[in-house]
Scaffold this active site. Structure first.
Site, PDB file in Angstrom:
ATOM      1  N   LYS A   1     -22.766  -7.309  23.196  1.00  0.00           N
ATOM      2  CA  LYS A   1     -23.512  -6.115  22.732  1.00  0.00           C
ATOM      3  C   LYS A   1     -24.688  -6.615  21.778  1.00  0.00           C
ATOM      4  CE  LYS A   1     -20.450  -2.642  24.617  1.00  0.00           C
ATOM      5  NZ  LYS A   1     -19.295  -2.000  24.445  1.00  0.00           N
TER       6      LYS A   1
ATOM      7  N   GLN B   1     -16.417   2.071  20.569  1.00  0.00           N
ATOM      8  CA  GLN B   1     -15.490   1.319  21.506  1.00  0.00           C
ATOM      9  C   GLN B   1     -14.305   1.893  21.579  1.00  0.00           C
ATOM     10  OE1 GLN B   1     -17.068  -1.309  23.164  1.00  0.00           O
ATOM     11  NE2 GLN B   1     -15.122  -1.332  24.472  1.00  0.00           N
TER      12      GLN B   1
ATOM     13  N   ASP C   1     -23.875   5.912  24.658  1.00  0.00           N
ATOM     14  CA  ASP C   1     -22.595   5.982  25.674  1.00  0.00           C
ATOM     15  C   ASP C   1     -22.616   7.154  26.571  1.00  0.00           C
ATOM     16  OD1 ASP C   1     -20.779   3.947  25.692  1.00  0.00           O
ATOM     17  OD2 ASP C   1     -19.663   4.810  24.045  1.00  0.00           O
TER      18      ASP C   1
END
Ligand code: GUN
Length: 295
Positions: free
Chosen positions: A53, A97, A120
């Site tokens: 990422k 995460q 997200d």
């Protein structure tokens, strides 16, 4: 005839190029899209995702910051980090995460993220917006990536029998919400299967578009596929492989060998859905920067 591969690597590359152009246009207005990724603990698979990422952001001219926290981090400590990022004007997107170590409550952490920075798309506000069809929210990256992959591969979703295997908050549920919308790239007839589904194969065999996100290697076999179906494999399972230098290899939830003889199109693992997820994360971050920048 064997199925044609849907090449997530090249589609994602094309999208990242478009994102770099958008980021450059924002830069002319003094806005540099910024993404913060919070990694708690040292799960090796998560560390690999987080690194890729960061690299993708750098390539697109975006700002990125990775916050590594020890596996022993407490809930108040993690919430403090999220609050700091909510208030940081360089940061437009925040990703914590998953999975988190067991002393941490993911739902509380997700709710603490400012929904305007929730790239997200996991915050209840964004899930709600997705369900009611409000376009200014964020769609979770994996379902968004699959929709974009179908669109760019000219696969018709309108009126299609779309069968989803798996009902996670990250993939299955938002994928169903997305494909059932009255919108371009959607208008599908959606069935969601899960571990209590009776006769899974009877459902998957009806699918024009089959999306498998169950987390079980080899769950879907050729006898469960309608000839000519499009098969999207979200699975990412490590299985032991003494012939590999790493001692394992990555496989999806679909038995590629047999299914690719029956399907018309199929995504490989790796190189299918995975790269699309990262591209959509960047796309969401640019969208957040545009929306926050204009506010
Ligand atoms: N872990 C696996 N996939 C994801 C994702 O899309 N977002 C976050 N935050 N964690 C993940």
């Amino acid at each position: 005839m064997p199925a044609e591969l849907i090449d997530g690597v090249s589609i994602a590359r094309e999208i990242r190029q478009e994102i770099a152009e958008k980021a450059a246009r924002l830069a002319e207005r003094g806005i540099r899209p910024g993404l913060a990724v919070v990694l708690v603990g040292d799960d090796p698979a998560s560390a690999v995702y987080v690194r890729s990422k960061g690299r993708a952001c750098d390539e697109a001219g975006m700002y990125s910051s990775t916050i590594n926290l020890p596996a022993t981090t407490s809930q108040p400590e993690l919430l403090e980090v999220v609050n700091r990022l909510n208030a940081d004007s360089r940061i437009h997107g925040i990703l914590v995460q998953m999975p988190l170590p067991k002393q941490l409550d993911a739902d509380t952490v997700i709710r603490a993220i400012d929904p305007r920075k929730d790239v997200d798309g996991f915050h209840p506000v964004n899930i709600g917006k997705l369900l009611i069809g409000e376009r200014d929210g964020f769609v979770p990256c994996t379902p968004a990536g699959i929709q974009e992959m179908l669109r760019r591969s000219a696969i018709e979703t309108s009126g299609a029998e779309c069968v989803i295997v798996g009902r996670s908050n990250i993939v299955g549920k938002p994928m169903a919400a997305l494909l059932m919308q009255d919108a371009a790239g959607a208008n599908g007839t959606v069935t969601v299967c899960h571990r209590h589904t009776r006769d899974l194969g009877a459902h998957t065999k009806r699918a024009d578009i089959l999306i498998v996100a169950a987390g079980r290697a080899g769950l879907v076999t050729a006898d469960m596929i309608r000839p000519g179906a499009v098969v999207i494999d979200v699975g990412m399972n490590r299985i032991d492989d003494p012939n590999s230098s790493r001692g394992y290899r990555l496989v999806g939830d679909v038995d590629f060998e047999s299914v690719s003889k029956v399907a018309s199109r199929i995504t490989p693992v790796p190189g299918g859905v995975g790269p699309m997820t990262i591209a959509m994360l960047m796309s969401n971050t640019v969208k957040a920067a545009e929306q926050i920048g204009a506010a």
